[in-house]
Design a protein around this motif. Structure first.
Motif, PDB file in Angstrom:
ATOM      1  N   LEU A  86       0.929  -1.580  -0.084  1.00 40.16           N
ATOM      2  CA  LEU A  86      -0.163  -0.137   0.003  1.00 40.16           C
ATOM      3  C   LEU A  86       1.111   1.136   0.016  1.00 40.16           C
ATOM      4  CD1 LEU A  86      -2.210  -1.226   2.902  1.00 40.16           C
ATOM      5  CD2 LEU A  86      -3.258  -1.188   0.061  1.00 40.16           C
ATOM      6  N   LEU A  87      -0.065   2.462  -0.805  1.00 42.42           N
ATOM      7  CA  LEU A  87       0.851   3.520  -0.353  1.00 42.42           C
ATOM      8  C   LEU A  87       0.612   4.659   0.006  1.00 42.42           C
ATOM      9  CD1 LEU A  87       2.097   3.703  -4.314  1.00 42.42           C
ATOM     10  CD2 LEU A  87       3.155   2.738  -2.725  1.00 42.42           C
ATOM     11  N   ALA A  88       1.415   5.619   0.737  1.00 36.61           N
ATOM     12  CA  ALA A  88       0.552   6.342   2.002  1.00 36.61           C
ATOM     13  C   ALA A  88       0.795   7.884   1.828  1.00 36.61           C
ATOM     14  CB  ALA A  88       1.044   5.761   3.299  1.00 36.61           C
ATOM     15  N   PRO A  89       0.702   8.977   2.059  1.00 33.56           N
ATOM     16  CA  PRO A  89       1.569  10.066   1.810  1.00 33.56           C
ATOM     17  C   PRO A  89       2.917  10.193   1.854  1.00 33.56           C
ATOM     18  CG  PRO A  89      -0.977  10.690   2.032  1.00 33.56           C
ATOM     19  CD  PRO A  89      -0.648   9.032   2.375  1.00 33.56           C
ATOM     20  N   SER A  90       2.706   9.823   3.417  1.00 37.20           N
ATOM     21  CA  SER A  90       4.299  10.099   3.774  1.00 37.20           C
ATOM     22  C   SER A  90       4.747   8.776   4.633  1.00 37.20           C
ATOM     23  CB  SER A  90       4.571  10.814   4.737  1.00 37.20           C
ATOM     24  OG  SER A  90       3.859  11.028   5.762  1.00 37.20           O
ATOM     25  N   GLY A  91       6.078   8.217   4.835  1.00 37.66           N
ATOM     26  CA  GLY A  91       6.771   7.126   5.576  1.00 37.66           C
ATOM     27  C   GLY A  91       5.996   7.489   7.162  1.00 37.66           C
ATOM     28  N   LEU A  92       5.516   8.429   7.776  1.00 38.97           N
ATOM     29  CA  LEU A  92       4.791   8.426   8.498  1.00 38.97           C
ATOM     30  C   LEU A  92       3.323   8.363   8.677  1.00 38.97           C
ATOM     31  CD1 LEU A  92       4.655   8.842  11.905  1.00 38.97           C
ATOM     32  CD2 LEU A  92       4.394  11.663  11.599  1.00 38.97           C
ATOM     33  N   ALA A  93       2.934   8.993   7.323  1.00 40.99           N
ATOM     34  CA  ALA A  93       0.810   7.863   7.555  1.00 40.99           C
ATOM     35  C   ALA A  93       1.013   6.606   7.337  1.00 40.99           C
ATOM     36  CB  ALA A  93       0.981   8.973   6.038  1.00 40.99           C
ATOM     37  N   ALA A  94       2.538   6.039   6.785  1.00 44.72           N
ATOM     38  CA  ALA A  94       2.323   4.598   7.072  1.00 44.72           C
ATOM     39  C   ALA A  94       2.532   4.011   8.102  1.00 44.72           C
ATOM     40  CB  ALA A  94       3.537   4.233   5.704  1.00 44.72           C
ATOM     41  N   ILE A  95       2.910   4.973   8.871  1.00 41.92           N
ATOM     42  CA  ILE A  95       3.446   4.218  10.315  1.00 41.92           C
ATOM     43  C   ILE A  95       1.838   4.337  11.046  1.00 41.92           C
ATOM     44  CG2 ILE A  95       4.152   4.730  12.091  1.00 41.92           C
ATOM     45  CD1 ILE A  95       6.564   5.166  11.314  1.00 41.92           C
ATOM     46  N   SER A  96       1.656   5.590  10.745  1.00 45.27           N
ATOM     47  CA  SER A  96       0.055   5.828  11.596  1.00 45.27           C
ATOM     48  C   SER A  96      -0.818   4.918  11.010  1.00 45.27           C
ATOM     49  CB  SER A  96      -0.227   7.683  11.042  1.00 45.27           C
ATOM     50  OG  SER A  96       0.867   7.894  11.191  1.00 45.27           O
ATOM     51  N   THR A  97      -1.037   4.511   9.918  1.00 44.26           N
ATOM     52  CA  THR A  97      -1.703   3.687   8.961  1.00 44.26           C
ATOM     53  C   THR A  97      -1.692   2.424   9.993  1.00 44.26           C
ATOM     54  OG1 THR A  97      -2.125   4.145   7.195  1.00 44.26           O
ATOM     55  CG2 THR A  97      -2.902   2.725   6.644  1.00 44.26           C
ATOM     56  N   VAL A  98      -0.565   1.636  10.278  1.00 44.54           N
ATOM     57  CA  VAL A  98      -0.516   0.679  10.566  1.00 44.54           C
ATOM     58  C   VAL A  98      -1.288   0.143  12.007  1.00 44.54           C
ATOM     59  CG1 VAL A  98       1.014  -1.520  12.295  1.00 44.54           C
ATOM     60  CG2 VAL A  98       1.222  -0.039   9.441  1.00 44.54           C
ATOM     61  N   PRO A 221      13.850   5.142  -2.219  1.00 43.73           N
ATOM     62  CA  PRO A 221      13.395   4.748  -3.494  1.00 43.73           C
ATOM     63  C   PRO A 221      12.889   5.975  -4.749  1.00 43.73           C
ATOM     64  CG  PRO A 221      12.301   3.618  -1.667  1.00 43.73           C
ATOM     65  CD  PRO A 221      13.537   4.477  -1.307  1.00 43.73           C
ATOM     66  N   SER A 222      12.701   7.557  -3.519  1.00 42.99           N
ATOM     67  CA  SER A 222      13.131   8.455  -4.268  1.00 42.99           C
ATOM     68  C   SER A 222      13.875   8.960  -4.833  1.00 42.99           C
ATOM     69  CB  SER A 222      12.847   9.664  -3.336  1.00 42.99           C
ATOM     70  OG  SER A 222      12.286  10.688  -3.953  1.00 42.99           O
ATOM     71  N   GLY A 223      15.250   9.352  -3.465  1.00 38.21           N
ATOM     72  CA  GLY A 223      16.380   9.899  -4.349  1.00 38.21           C
ATOM     73  C   GLY A 223      16.741  11.336  -4.879  1.00 38.21           C
ATOM     74  N   GLY A 224      15.671  11.950  -4.590  1.00 31.62           N
ATOM     75  CA  GLY A 224      15.812  13.267  -5.176  1.00 31.62           C
ATOM     76  C   GLY A 224      15.568  14.255  -3.713  1.00 31.62           C
ATOM     77  N   GLY A 225      15.256  14.022  -2.734  1.00 32.32           N
ATOM     78  CA  GLY A 225      14.917  15.219  -1.804  1.00 32.32           C
ATOM     79  C   GLY A 225      13.724  15.787  -1.491  1.00 32.32           C
ATOM     80  N   ASP A 226      12.733  15.297  -3.270  1.00 31.56           N
ATOM     81  CA  ASP A 226      11.321  16.044  -3.460  1.00 31.56           C
ATOM     82  C   ASP A 226      10.200  15.266  -2.991  1.00 31.56           C
ATOM     83  OD1 ASP A 226      12.454  14.236  -5.470  1.00 31.56           O
ATOM     84  OD2 ASP A 226      12.535  15.918  -6.850  1.00 31.56           O
ATOM     85  N   VAL A 227      10.454  14.429  -2.617  1.00 33.63           N
ATOM     86  CA  VAL A 227       9.253  13.027  -2.663  1.00 33.63           C
ATOM     87  C   VAL A 227       8.303  13.297  -1.305  1.00 33.63           C
ATOM     88  CG1 VAL A 227       8.347  11.245  -3.461  1.00 33.63           C
ATOM     89  CG2 VAL A 227       9.235  12.884  -5.425  1.00 33.63           C
ATOM     90  N   LEU A 228       7.185  13.323  -0.750  1.00 35.61           N
ATOM     91  CA  LEU A 228       7.016  12.537   0.231  1.00 35.61           C
ATOM     92  C   LEU A 228       6.075  11.272  -0.024  1.00 35.61           C
ATOM     93  CD1 LEU A 228       6.537  15.832   2.478  1.00 35.61           C
ATOM     94  CD2 LEU A 228       7.822  13.909   3.071  1.00 35.61           C
ATOM     95  N   MET A 229       6.721   9.595   0.907  1.00 38.26           N
ATOM     96  CA  MET A 229       5.911   8.939   0.460  1.00 38.26           C
ATOM     97  C   MET A 229       6.812   8.105   1.154  1.00 38.26           C
ATOM     98  SD  MET A 229       4.885   7.347  -3.318  1.00 38.26           S
ATOM     99  CE  MET A 229       5.159   8.655  -4.423  1.00 38.26           C
ATOM    100  N   GLY A 230       5.241   6.945   1.760  1.00 45.85           N
ATOM    101  CA  GLY A 230       5.403   5.635   2.493  1.00 45.85           C
ATOM    102  C   GLY A 230       4.364   4.854   2.060  1.00 45.85           C
ATOM    103  N   SER A 231       5.347   3.346   2.121  1.00 51.50           N
ATOM    104  CA  SER A 231       4.973   2.056   1.606  1.00 51.50           C
ATOM    105  C   SER A 231       4.507   0.909   2.503  1.00 51.50           C
ATOM    106  CB  SER A 231       5.452   1.374   0.811  1.00 51.50           C
ATOM    107  OG  SER A 231       7.347   1.049   1.723  1.00 51.50           O
ATOM    108  N   ILE A 232       3.776   0.047   2.811  1.00 48.44           N
ATOM    109  CA  ILE A 232       3.341  -0.250   4.603  1.00 48.44           C
ATOM    110  C   ILE A 232       3.000  -1.996   2.945  1.00 48.44           C
ATOM    111  CG2 ILE A 232       2.162  -1.752   5.364  1.00 48.44           C
ATOM    112  CD1 ILE A 232       0.496   0.960   5.487  1.00 48.44           C
ATOM    113  N   THR A 233       3.888  -3.044   3.047  1.00 47.88           N
ATOM    114  CA  THR A 233       3.927  -4.029   2.736  1.00 47.88           C
ATOM    115  C   THR A 233       4.309  -5.321   3.600  1.00 47.88           C
ATOM    116  OG1 THR A 233       5.798  -3.411   0.868  1.00 47.88           O
ATOM    117  CG2 THR A 233       5.833  -5.583   1.195  1.00 47.88           C
ATOM    118  N   THR A 234       3.418  -6.211   2.923  1.00 47.12           N
ATOM    119  CA  THR A 234       3.322  -7.745   3.560  1.00 47.12           C
ATOM    120  C   THR A 234       2.780  -8.857   2.881  1.00 47.12           C
ATOM    121  OG1 THR A 234       0.498  -7.862   3.028  1.00 47.12           O
ATOM    122  CG2 THR A 234       1.241  -6.376   5.325  1.00 47.12           C
ATOM    123  N   ARG A 235       3.149 -10.029   3.532  1.00 45.66           N
ATOM    124  CA  ARG A 235       2.624 -11.536   2.819  1.00 45.66           C
ATOM    125  C   ARG A 235       1.824 -11.418   3.178  1.00 45.66           C
ATOM    126  NH1 ARG A 235       8.366 -14.417   2.599  1.00 45.66           N
ATOM    127  NH2 ARG A 235       9.528 -14.096   0.750  1.00 45.66           N
TER     128      ARG A 235
END
Length: 412
Positions: A86-98, A221-235
């Motif tokens: 799942l993609l989230a608007p930031s790393g913290l948003a991914a943490i909060s979603t969990v 994954p972004s590498g440019g210092g210009d994107v805010l995004m997070g992910s939640i990966t599962t199996r």
């Protein structure tokens, strides 16, 4: 060739909006097409009623997924060694979603004392307001984690390496404890980035891994210092669906342009990670030889807290050289006051003052460590801590910058 799909009597605006032309299929290029949409159109009512977004077999609304976000989710799942993402608007948003998906009033969450600061703040504020308790455990003592798990514990956060102080835990022991006690484990895998080790296959035989891997795509994954995004990966499909429904109800989504930026950067990610790693180790070793420095913290360096655990988990990567992110921290000897340490940071010219990491520009931040920790830290030297993020500048230029700043601040 222009085509007319309506009677000429219709207004030009209507004719432009409902133009019938469709470009031919089969266009192939190195970069995938980018799809932007809130509304998704259906050919008929039957399709509207039949389409399902939860399994990615079709599209219903832009927030639920587009070809662009589906593509990025699948590539991040591959990077992390998972099955769903799942993609989230930031790393913290991914943490909060969990947290919001898995915890309810009366539950408890455990966090390592060196966890990402905003994750701790989430537990101390919002989660506490909702009747969810938390405890901090010693990240270097698996027995402390085991002792703190109770019947109310529903989620354990893990972090390798730890935030700011970069201790590397016995992640296998921590994951095993969570598995044996039936508690969901969630790893903040931003440092490892899916490259230093496999979060879902810690032993290499498929027998042990974490349940959830959260990744701040803002970083490597972004590498440019210009994107805010997070992910939640599962199996696990059932766990993924639980997270996905909470993700939908929270209305979380990412912009197509940001997804495009990460898709463009992913092919070079492993090369960049390695370049950051090589330069960081060289600079960390050099800083360890400087007189004002009491301790250098970097998991790949012998003597750094948790180094044997890093060696066991990450040491076989890159032909035996191991893999580590482009971060190291320095504890300046306590005899030097905070003002002098701050003057050192201010004197740097290539290392810029700023949060985050993983981009092309090197960064530096001084931290008030005692205010960040609850557990005792006998493994850390007494003094003032500064964290460095090494970018992609020439390593000799970066070393010269460190040297001149040391001279200006400490008189070396």
């Amino acid at each position: 060739m222009s085509q007319q799909n309506n009677a000429p009597s219709q207004d030009i605006t209507t004719r432009l909006i409902h133009h019938a032309y469709e470009p031919p299929a089969g266009f192939a290029a190195p970069q995938p097409a980018i799809h932007k949409a809130s509304t998704v159109l259906f050919p008929d009512v039957a399709a509207l009623r039949a389409r399902e977004w939860k399994d990615k077999t079709s599209y219903t609304y832009g927030l639920h997924g587009t070809p662009t976000t589906y593509r990025l989710e699948e590539r991040i799942a591959t990077l992390e060694g998972g099955q769903q993402c799942l993609l989230a608007p930031s790393g913290l948003a991914a943490i909060s979603t969990v947290a919001l998906a898995l915890l309810k009033s009366g539950d408890e969450v455990l966090l390592p004392d060196n966890a990402y600061g905003p994750n701790k703040a989430l537990a101390e504020a919002e989660l506490a307001h909702w009747g969810i308790t938390h405890q901090m455990f010693d990240p270097l003592d698996p027995l402390d984690l085991a002792a703190r798990i109770s019947p109310r514990t529903r989620l354990v956060w893990l972090e390798a390496a730890g935030s700011v102080t970069l201790e590397f835990p016995d992640l296998l022991a921590q994951a095993r404890i969570c598995r044996e006690r039936g508690v969901t484990s969630a790893l903040d895998n931003t440092w490892g980035a899916g490259l230093a080790f496999a979060p879902f296959d810690l032993k290499g035989d498929g027998s042990l891994g974490v349940d959830i891997s959260v990744h701040a795509l803002t970083k490597y994954p972004s590498g440019g210092g210009d994107v805010l995004m997070g992910s939640i990966t599962t199996r696990d499909e059932r766990l993924h669906l639980k997270l996905k429904l909470a993700h939908m109800r929270l209305g979380l989504g990412v912009g197509a342009n940001d997804a495009e930026a990460v898709l463009r950067a992913l092919p070079s990610m492993a090369l960049r990670y390695r370049a950051h790693d090589v330069a960081t180790r060289e600079l960390a070793r050099w800083m360890g030889r400087q007189a004002p420095v009491a301790q250098v913290l970097h998991p790949a360096l012998p003597g750094s807290p948790g180094h044997p655990h890093w060696q066991a988990l990450c040491g076989s990567a890159n032909g035996g050289a191991g893999a580590a992110a482009g971060l190291f921290s320095v504890v300046f000897d306590a005899r030097h006051g905070q003002e002098r340490v701050d003057a050192f940071c201010d004197a740097l010219r290539l290392f810029r003052l700023g949060y985050s990491w993983g981009g092309p520009i090197s960064l530096v931040v001084p931290y008030d460590l005692p205010a960040m920790r609850e557990c005792a830290t006998p493994h850390l030297a007494d003094g003032h801590l500064v964290r460095f993020c090494v970018g992609l500048e020439d390593v000799q230029d970066l070393r010269a910058d460190l040297e001149q700043a040391l001279g200006r601040a400490f008189g070396n």
